[in-house]
Design a protein around this motif. Structure first.
Motif, PDB file in Angstrom:
ATOM      1  N   GLY A  26       0.810  -1.207   0.000  1.00  0.00           N
ATOM      2  CA  GLY A  26       0.000   0.000   0.000  1.00  0.00           C
ATOM      3  C   GLY A  26       0.845   1.259   0.000  1.00  0.00           C
ATOM      4  O   GLY A  26       2.085   1.212   0.017  1.00  0.00           O
ATOM      5  N   THR A  27       0.182   2.404   0.007  1.00  0.00           N
ATOM      6  CA  THR A  27       0.887   3.674  -0.026  1.00  0.00           C
ATOM      7  C   THR A  27       1.769   3.861   1.200  1.00  0.00           C
ATOM      8  O   THR A  27       2.933   4.262   1.087  1.00  0.00           O
ATOM      9  N   GLY A  28       1.229   3.545   2.380  1.00  0.00           N
ATOM     10  CA  GLY A  28       2.023   3.699   3.592  1.00  0.00           C
ATOM     11  C   GLY A  28       3.257   2.826   3.574  1.00  0.00           C
ATOM     12  O   GLY A  28       4.346   3.246   3.994  1.00  0.00           O
ATOM     13  N   ASP A  29       3.124   1.604   3.079  1.00  0.00           N
ATOM     14  CA  ASP A  29       4.258   0.688   2.979  1.00  0.00           C
ATOM     15  C   ASP A  29       5.316   1.251   2.030  1.00  0.00           C
ATOM     16  O   ASP A  29       6.518   1.227   2.332  1.00  0.00           O
ATOM     17  N   THR A  30       4.871   1.774   0.896  1.00  0.00           N
ATOM     18  CA  THR A  30       5.812   2.336  -0.078  1.00  0.00           C
ATOM     19  C   THR A  30       6.568   3.518   0.506  1.00  0.00           C
ATOM     20  O   THR A  30       7.801   3.610   0.384  1.00  0.00           O
ATOM     21  N   VAL A  31       5.851   4.427   1.155  1.00  0.00           N
ATOM     22  CA  VAL A  31       6.507   5.593   1.751  1.00  0.00           C
ATOM     23  C   VAL A  31       7.468   5.155   2.849  1.00  0.00           C
ATOM     24  O   VAL A  31       8.586   5.681   2.960  1.00  0.00           O
ATOM     25  N   GLY A  32       7.070   4.171   3.656  1.00  0.00           N
ATOM     26  CA  GLY A  32       7.946   3.681   4.709  1.00  0.00           C
ATOM     27  C   GLY A  32       9.256   3.140   4.156  1.00  0.00           C
ATOM     28  O   GLY A  32      10.330   3.375   4.725  1.00  0.00           O
ATOM     29  N   ARG A  33       9.195   2.428   3.052  1.00  0.00           N
ATOM     30  CA  ARG A  33      10.404   1.859   2.455  1.00  0.00           C
ATOM     31  C   ARG A  33      11.280   2.950   1.837  1.00  0.00           C
ATOM     32  O   ARG A  33      12.517   2.866   1.884  1.00  0.00           O
ATOM     33  N   LEU A  34      10.654   3.959   1.261  1.00  0.00           N
ATOM     34  CA  LEU A  34      11.435   5.078   0.727  1.00  0.00           C
ATOM     35  C   LEU A  34      12.179   5.809   1.842  1.00  0.00           C
ATOM     36  O   LEU A  34      13.351   6.175   1.703  1.00  0.00           O
ATOM     37  N   VAL A  35      11.487   6.016   2.966  1.00  0.00           N
ATOM     38  CA  VAL A  35      12.116   6.686   4.110  1.00  0.00           C
ATOM     39  C   VAL A  35      13.243   5.825   4.670  1.00  0.00           C
ATOM     40  O   VAL A  35      14.332   6.325   4.978  1.00  0.00           O
ATOM     41  N   ALA A  36      13.012   4.520   4.805  1.00  0.00           N
ATOM     42  CA  ALA A  36      14.033   3.626   5.339  1.00  0.00           C
ATOM     43  C   ALA A  36      15.277   3.630   4.459  1.00  0.00           C
ATOM     44  O   ALA A  36      16.411   3.687   4.954  1.00  0.00           O
ATOM     45  N   GLU A  50      16.253   6.032   2.480  1.00  0.00           N
ATOM     46  CA  GLU A  50      16.896   7.339   2.564  1.00  0.00           C
ATOM     47  C   GLU A  50      17.705   7.462   3.852  1.00  0.00           C
ATOM     48  O   GLU A  50      18.833   7.975   3.843  1.00  0.00           O
ATOM     49  N   LEU A  51      17.154   7.013   4.962  1.00  0.00           N
ATOM     50  CA  LEU A  51      17.866   7.112   6.240  1.00  0.00           C
ATOM     51  C   LEU A  51      19.067   6.171   6.273  1.00  0.00           C
ATOM     52  O   LEU A  51      20.095   6.487   6.890  1.00  0.00           O
ATOM     53  N   SER A  52      18.961   5.025   5.599  1.00  0.00           N
ATOM     54  CA  SER A  52      20.097   4.095   5.537  1.00  0.00           C
ATOM     55  C   SER A  52      21.280   4.723   4.809  1.00  0.00           C
ATOM     56  O   SER A  52      22.440   4.418   5.110  1.00  0.00           O
ATOM     57  N   LYS A  53      20.989   5.584   3.848  1.00  0.00           N
ATOM     58  CA  LYS A  53      22.064   6.274   3.121  1.00  0.00           C
ATOM     59  C   LYS A  53      22.759   7.321   3.990  1.00  0.00           C
ATOM     60  O   LYS A  53      23.923   7.624   3.793  1.00  0.00           O
ATOM     61  N   ARG A  54      22.025   7.849   4.948  1.00  0.00           N
ATOM     62  CA  ARG A  54      22.504   9.008   5.696  1.00  0.00           C
ATOM     63  C   ARG A  54      23.114   8.657   7.046  1.00  0.00           C
ATOM     64  O   ARG A  54      23.787   9.493   7.646  1.00  0.00           O
ATOM     65  N   PHE A  55      22.857   7.438   7.539  1.00  0.00           N
ATOM     66  CA  PHE A  55      23.363   7.052   8.851  1.00  0.00           C
ATOM     67  C   PHE A  55      24.139   5.736   8.768  1.00  0.00           C
ATOM     68  O   PHE A  55      24.027   4.998   7.790  1.00  0.00           O
ATOM     69  N   THR A  56      24.871   5.441   9.818  1.00  0.00           N
ATOM     70  CA  THR A  56      25.666   4.210   9.871  1.00  0.00           C
ATOM     71  C   THR A  56      24.826   2.999  10.243  1.00  0.00           C
ATOM     72  O   THR A  56      25.368   1.907  10.403  1.00  0.00           O
ATOM     73  N   GLU A  86      15.495  13.674  -6.056  1.00  0.00           N
ATOM     74  CA  GLU A  86      15.333  12.218  -6.161  1.00  0.00           C
ATOM     75  C   GLU A  86      14.284  11.705  -5.178  1.00  0.00           C
ATOM     76  O   GLU A  86      13.371  10.958  -5.552  1.00  0.00           O
ATOM     77  N   PHE A  87      14.383  12.104  -3.913  1.00  0.00           N
ATOM     78  CA  PHE A  87      13.456  11.612  -2.890  1.00  0.00           C
ATOM     79  C   PHE A  87      12.037  12.113  -3.145  1.00  0.00           C
ATOM     80  O   PHE A  87      11.073  11.349  -3.069  1.00  0.00           O
ATOM     81  N   THR A  88      11.891  13.388  -3.468  1.00  0.00           N
ATOM     82  CA  THR A  88      10.552  13.933  -3.690  1.00  0.00           C
ATOM     83  C   THR A  88       9.904  13.326  -4.930  1.00  0.00           C
ATOM     84  O   THR A  88       8.695  13.082  -4.946  1.00  0.00           O
ATOM     85  N   GLU A  89      10.682  13.062  -5.957  1.00  0.00           N
ATOM     86  CA  GLU A  89      10.122  12.444  -7.159  1.00  0.00           C
ATOM     87  C   GLU A  89       9.638  11.024  -6.870  1.00  0.00           C
ATOM     88  O   GLU A  89       8.604  10.583  -7.388  1.00  0.00           O
ATOM     89  N   LEU A  90      10.374  10.302  -6.035  1.00  0.00           N
ATOM     90  CA  LEU A  90       9.949   8.947  -5.661  1.00  0.00           C
ATOM     91  C   LEU A  90       8.641   8.997  -4.868  1.00  0.00           C
ATOM     92  O   LEU A  90       7.768   8.143  -5.041  1.00  0.00           O
ATOM     93  N   LEU A  91       8.503   9.988  -4.002  1.00  0.00           N
ATOM     94  CA  LEU A  91       7.260  10.132  -3.249  1.00  0.00           C
ATOM     95  C   LEU A  91       6.084  10.413  -4.185  1.00  0.00           C
ATOM     96  O   LEU A  91       5.009   9.808  -4.049  1.00  0.00           O
ATOM     97  N   VAL A  92       6.284  11.322  -5.127  1.00  0.00           N
ATOM     98  CA  VAL A  92       5.222  11.658  -6.075  1.00  0.00           C
ATOM     99  C   VAL A  92       4.822  10.431  -6.885  1.00  0.00           C
ATOM    100  O   VAL A  92       3.635  10.167  -7.104  1.00  0.00           O
ATOM    101  N   ARG A  93       5.804   9.644  -7.296  1.00  0.00           N
ATOM    102  CA  ARG A  93       5.524   8.442  -8.067  1.00  0.00           C
ATOM    103  C   ARG A  93       4.717   7.417  -7.259  1.00  0.00           C
ATOM    104  O   ARG A  93       3.974   6.609  -7.822  1.00  0.00           O
ATOM    105  N   SER A  94       4.879   7.454  -5.950  1.00  0.00           N
ATOM    106  CA  SER A  94       4.143   6.519  -5.092  1.00  0.00           C
ATOM    107  C   SER A  94       2.718   6.980  -4.836  1.00  0.00           C
ATOM    108  O   SER A  94       1.946   6.275  -4.179  1.00  0.00           O
TER     109      SER A  94
END
Length: 322
Positions: A44-54, A56-62, A280-288
């Motif tokens: 679903g939409t919530g699942d897709t957004v959750g994976r996009l956020v995960a 993104e955060l994996s790229k930014r943190f250890t 990149e992140f905002t475009e992925l959100l719009v696509r979802s």
């Protein structure tokens, strides 16, 4: 051979100069693995957004941010799990605002939505739209309001069920405007759309109506929130129409268990704010299928508290309060 060496050299030089997120550039995080609980089923939409956020955060943190779907009870089972988790940053929640502001009023939940969870940041919102059937002789919001007030109790609106977000948002809107109309519940959004198309109901407030509005099959009237849709520049917001308190937009936000260190909350909030500024992140959100909308933790917390108390009063009036 000379051409091959030159090509490989150019590729290597380009790779070195590219802005790649390396381990050295990642910010330190207090744990190695973070579970991002998505309280909905996969796909679903919530699942897709959750994976996009995960991601993104994996790229930014250890740390590795991993999604786990924990559905059931309108999202409150997953939310309770996070509310009971250790406040060390190892467990986060991708929540819709209805889990915090609506669901606890409708049925018992095992946590206090305002005390046991803390808002970190809002990421996006799912837009909804008020539309009218073509059988209704109105062409804009002002004409709709005038017609409805001239015909009190004669119009019907549809939703996906008693107590659904669409039902509650529509009742909230009608109460604010001063319109009397009849609620016709359906088992699915597609059935509500079909009822509007056939004229069985005269209007609806739901995201499912937007594709039909794009095709010209229904009359777009207004949108909740404070921003017009880019592809409907002539359709006003309800705030512009004089009703800023009407709520009807679904949020996708990151929350954590109460007691998380303020420094860690600020770190996550800053990372999500930076992500919201990248194409990149905002475009992925719009696509979802959602609209990017960043909101910091303190502002989000204040909005959730106001919405929670608003729905407490509204649902009491509707007779839906548990």
């Amino acid at each position: 051979m000379k051409r091959l060496v030159a090509a490989l050299t150019a590729l290597f030089t380009s790779a070195l100069s590219a802005p790649v997120a390396t381990a050295q550039e990642q910010q330190p995080y207090p744990v190695d693995t973070v579970t991002v609980v998505v309280p909905y089923s996969a796909g679903g939409t919530g699942d897709t957004v959750g994976r996009l956020v995960a991601d993104e955060l994996s790229k930014r943190f250890t740390a590795d941010f991993i999604v786990e779907n924990v559905g059931g009870a309108s999202g409150t089972i997953g939310a309770e799990r996070v509310a009971r988790a250790a406040p060390d940053g190892s467990t986060l929640l991708l929540a819709g605002n209805a889990i915090i502001t609506t669901a606890p009023h409708l049925a018992p939940v095992g946590f206090d939505p305002l005390k046991d969870l803390v808002a970190i940041a809002n990421v996006s919102e799912a837009p909804r739209m008020l539309v009218a059937s073509k059988s209704l002789p109105v062409s804009n919001f002002e004409e709709f309001v005038a017609y409805a007030k001239e015909h009190p109790g004669e119009l019907n609106f549809g939703s996906v069920g008693v107590g659904s977000t669409g039902h509650i948002a529509t009742v909230d809107m009608l109460a604010n405007i001063g319109i009397e109309a009849n609620h016709i519940p359906y088992s699915g959004a597609s059935q509500v759309v079909q009822a509007v198309l056939s004229g069985d109901v005269q209007f609806m407030l739901d995201a499912a109506a937007i594709p039909q509005a794009r095709q010209g099959a229904v009359t777009p009237l207004a949108v909740p929130g404070d921003k017009r849709f880019e592809d409907f520049p002539d359709v006003p917001t309800l705030a512009e129409a004089g009703y800023p308190s009407i709520r009807g937009t679904g949020l996708q936000m990151i929350m954590g268990p109460a007691g998380m260190p303020e420094e860690l909350i600020a770190l996550l909030e800053s990372a999500l704010e930076d992500a919201s500024k990248t194409a990149e992140f905002t475009e992925l959100l719009v696509r979802s299928g959602v609209t990017p909308r960043f909101l910091g933790g303190s502002d989000l917390q204040a909005d959730l508290e106001a919405e929670y108390h608003n729905y407490d009063e509204l649902l009491r009036k509707m007779g839906l309060k548990q």
